[in-house]
Scaffold this active site. Structure first.
Site, PDB file in Angstrom:
ATOM      1  N   SER A  15       0.792  -1.237   0.000  1.00 44.34           N
ATOM      2  CA  SER A  15       0.000   0.000   0.000  1.00 44.34           C
ATOM      3  C   SER A  15       0.828   1.294   0.000  1.00 44.34           C
ATOM      4  O   SER A  15       0.467   2.242  -0.706  1.00 44.34           O
ATOM      5  CB  SER A  15      -0.979  -0.002   1.172  1.00 44.34           C
ATOM      6  OG  SER A  15      -2.075  -0.817   0.859  1.00 44.34           O
ATOM      7  N   THR A  52      -7.001  -2.940   7.539  1.00 40.22           N
ATOM      8  CA  THR A  52      -7.012  -4.282   6.967  1.00 40.22           C
ATOM      9  C   THR A  52      -7.238  -5.324   8.048  1.00 40.22           C
ATOM     10  O   THR A  52      -7.544  -4.987   9.202  1.00 40.22           O
ATOM     11  CB  THR A  52      -5.755  -4.521   6.090  1.00 40.22           C
ATOM     12  OG1 THR A  52      -5.966  -5.723   5.341  1.00 40.22           O
ATOM     13  CG2 THR A  52      -4.481  -4.654   6.905  1.00 40.22           C
ATOM     14  N   LYS A  56     -11.652  -4.929   9.874  1.00 36.82           N
ATOM     15  CA  LYS A  56     -12.544  -4.174   8.981  1.00 36.82           C
ATOM     16  C   LYS A  56     -13.993  -4.121   9.481  1.00 36.82           C
ATOM     17  O   LYS A  56     -14.716  -3.185   9.161  1.00 36.82           O
ATOM     18  CB  LYS A  56     -12.517  -4.778   7.575  1.00 36.82           C
ATOM     19  CG  LYS A  56     -11.197  -4.556   6.845  1.00 36.82           C
ATOM     20  CD  LYS A  56     -11.240  -5.112   5.446  1.00 36.82           C
ATOM     21  CE  LYS A  56      -9.870  -5.041   4.807  1.00 36.82           C
ATOM     22  NZ  LYS A  56      -9.827  -5.600   3.472  1.00 36.82           N
ATOM     23  N   ASP A  92     -12.450  -1.789  -1.179  1.00 34.12           N
ATOM     24  CA  ASP A  92     -12.233  -3.130  -1.758  1.00 34.12           C
ATOM     25  C   ASP A  92     -13.384  -3.480  -2.699  1.00 34.12           C
ATOM     26  O   ASP A  92     -13.195  -4.160  -3.707  1.00 34.12           O
ATOM     27  CB  ASP A  92     -12.181  -4.196  -0.662  1.00 34.12           C
ATOM     28  CG  ASP A  92     -10.919  -4.078   0.181  1.00 34.12           C
ATOM     29  OD1 ASP A  92      -9.902  -3.587  -0.328  1.00 34.12           O
ATOM     30  OD2 ASP A  92     -10.962  -4.489   1.361  1.00 34.12           O
ATOM     31  N   GLY A 214      -4.481 -10.746  -6.417  1.00 32.47           N
ATOM     32  CA  GLY A 214      -5.270  -9.612  -5.949  1.00 32.47           C
ATOM     33  C   GLY A 214      -4.614  -8.261  -6.217  1.00 32.47           C
ATOM     34  O   GLY A 214      -5.123  -7.233  -5.762  1.00 32.47           O
TER      35      GLY A 214
HETATM   36  O1  LIG Z   1      -2.585  -5.200   1.956  1.00 34.50           O
HETATM   37  C1  LIG Z   1      -2.937  -4.011   1.947  1.00 34.50           C
HETATM   38  O2  LIG Z   1      -2.119  -3.088   1.900  1.00 34.50           O
HETATM   39  C2  LIG Z   1      -4.378  -3.723   1.951  1.00 34.50           C
HETATM   40  C3  LIG Z   1      -5.238  -4.790   1.795  1.00 34.50           C
HETATM   41  C4  LIG Z   1      -6.709  -4.643   1.811  1.00 34.50           C
HETATM   42  O3  LIG Z   1      -7.195  -5.088   3.053  1.00 34.50           O
HETATM   43  C5  LIG Z   1      -7.136  -3.209   1.581  1.00 34.50           C
HETATM   44  O4  LIG Z   1      -8.491  -3.094   1.958  1.00 34.50           O
HETATM   45  C6  LIG Z   1      -6.319  -2.197   2.330  1.00 34.50           C
HETATM   46  O5  LIG Z   1      -6.725  -0.895   1.979  1.00 34.50           O
HETATM   47  C7  LIG Z   1      -4.832  -2.347   2.012  1.00 34.50           C
END
Ligand SMILES: O=C(O)C1=C[C@@H](O)[C@@H](O)[C@H](O)C1
Ligand SMILES: Nc1ncnc2c1ncn2[C@@H]1O[C@H](COP(=O)(O)OP(=O)(O)OP(=O)(O)O)[C@@H](O)[C@H]1O
Ligand SMILES: [Mg+2]
Length: 413
Positions: A15, A52, A56, A92, A214
């Protein structure tokens, strides 16, 4: 903290890189216990957060307002702080929707199975329902323990993994559903993205199925979150561009091929040419054991050497953005095969047998017949494991140039 991601374990997360591309904002990774996260959310000393696993669902409690995506899924992964009021979203949802719409072979008539029972599974189900998909089965880990699951989901054409099974660093964890028993399976979507090719994806490809990670969803949800954080529209075309940039930047280049075919010299020159770190696996083994490969084999035997090689392969090939040269025999151990695929594109360096250098290579001694024997055995494996093949019967620089072209053209796929 201005912006960042809160979660229990975050070492795998891309991220910060994604938010650098979209918003160029300060974006931190903060590993939190439930208590920590409750304090951060109630303290409201942030501008925007991603949340995350496994928080959530809990994060929703702290939001003053929820958008439709958060309401429908019951989960929040993005919170923006507007003058002390917290607005919750589930980006998401948008990310997965974007990804599914892009995969043309997926039809709403296809039978889907979603594996998992957390926030990602919930979100995926809502997206598929909104797309009017007709057959969606949700399978939890409990279901897997208690039923003959492959029989229960035998019609599955599209399988979506919403569990963290196979995520770095536990990349070898095997998937609890035996996908080879799902004879109608066409496509696997693994919503994990580190490693870039997960074990499940690699096994799906081996069965002739398509597989997506993903990453595409992650980038798309990050773009939506950046829009919410910064209060500005970001063009959708940037999603694919950022995904391509990330792949190109992260994918390792691994050179495989016969002993003495030029992997080390080509790898070193290539890394220099494209400004990457170069790692020679044989060299790592020598440094680790403080002895030349020749001496290690003479003193301890080939089995011992292969074990050392495996150890180094495991340690090194889960990193990113490097050029690796391997020893010719790295493919002899089947367990290394996955490691070559997790984060890398593999290039088979082919050089005529009579051109192979045999000096200081104990396993290549015995003339052309010996080399032929090795070649007959290994060539099919080099071919099977490689994404590209490059002939090294020209000058070194010409070979390197050819690989640079392959990299420029194909590495973002
Ligand atoms: O692995 C990550 O950096 C993320 C995974 C998801 O849960 C996303 O929802 C989150 O915003 C970022
Ligand atoms: N295109 C080329 N032109 C001239 N010499 C070459 C070329 N490619 C490789 N060589 C030479 O072949 C020899 C072997 O190269 P290198 O050590 O890189 O092979 P390798 O594939 O890494 O071998 P190993 O599997 O044993 O690690 C070196 O002396 C190198 O300079
Ligand atoms: Mg070498």
């Amino acid at each position: 903290m201005e912006y960042g991601l809160l979660g229990k374990k975050l070492i795998y997360s891309f991220s910060p890189m994604i938010h650098k591309y979209f918003g160029d904002c300060e974006y931190e990774l903060v590993e939190c216990s439930e208590e920590d996260i409750r304090l951060i959310l109630s303290g409201k000393k942030f501008k925007g957060l991603n949340i995350t696993n496994p928080y959530k669902i809990m994060a929703k409690e702290y939001c003053d307002k929820l958008d439709e995506s958060a309401r429908k899924t019951g989960c929040v992964n993005t919170i923006v702080n507007k003058n002390g009021s917290l607005y919750g979203y589930n980006t998401d949802y948008y990310g997965f929707l974007h990804m599914i719409k892009k995969i043309k072979s997926i039809k709403k008539e296809s039978p889907f199975s979603i594996i998992g029972s957390g926030a990602t599974a919930r979100m995926s189900k809502v997206v598929l329902e909104d797309l009017e998909c007709q057959s969606i089965k949700i399978i939890s880990r409990e279901d897997i323990k208690n039923h003959n699951i492959e029989e229960l989901i035998k019609d599955t054409e599209i399988l979506i993994n919403c569990t963290p099974i196979g995520v770095y660093p536990l990349v070898d964890e095997s998937f609890p559903v035996e996908i080879k028993k799902l004879i109608k399976l066409k496509h696997v979507i693994d919503l994990n993205y580190n490693p870039l090719n997960t074990r499940l994806m690699i096994e799906a490809n081996e069965l002739g199925c398509k597989a997506n990670s993903g990453l595409s969803m992650l980038v798309a949800q990050g773009k939506k979150a950046a829009e919410i954080f910064l209060g500005k529209k970001i063009d959708d075309s940037l999603i694919d561009e950022v995904e391509r940039k990330i792949r190109k930047r992260l994918l390792n280049i691994v050179l495989i091929g016969m002993p003495g075919s030029g992997k080390t010299v080509i790898g070193r020159e290539l890394a220099h040419r494209i400004n990457r770190e170069f790692v020679d696996i044989d060299n790592c083994i020598e440094n680790l054991h403080k002895m030349t490969i020749q001496k290690i084999i003479e003193k301890n035997g080939i089995r011992f050497f292969r074990e050392l090689e495996k150890e180094v392969v495991r340690e090194e090939l889960l990193s990113f953005s490097k050029v690796f040269s391997t020893g010719g025999g790295v493919i002899e151990d089947r367990e290394n095969w996955r490691y070559l695929k997790y984060n890398s594109q593999v290039i088979y360096i082919e050089r005529d047998l009579d051109q192979l250098d045999t000096k200081g290579r104990p396993l290549s001694q015995g003339g052309i017949d010996r080399l032929n024997n090795i070649y007959e055995k290994r060539n099919p494996i080099y071919k099977k494991l490689s994404d590209y093949r490059v002939k090294n019967n020209k000058s070194l620089l010409e070979t390197v140039e050819e690989i640079v072209k392959v990299y420029e053209k194909n590495f973002s796929y």
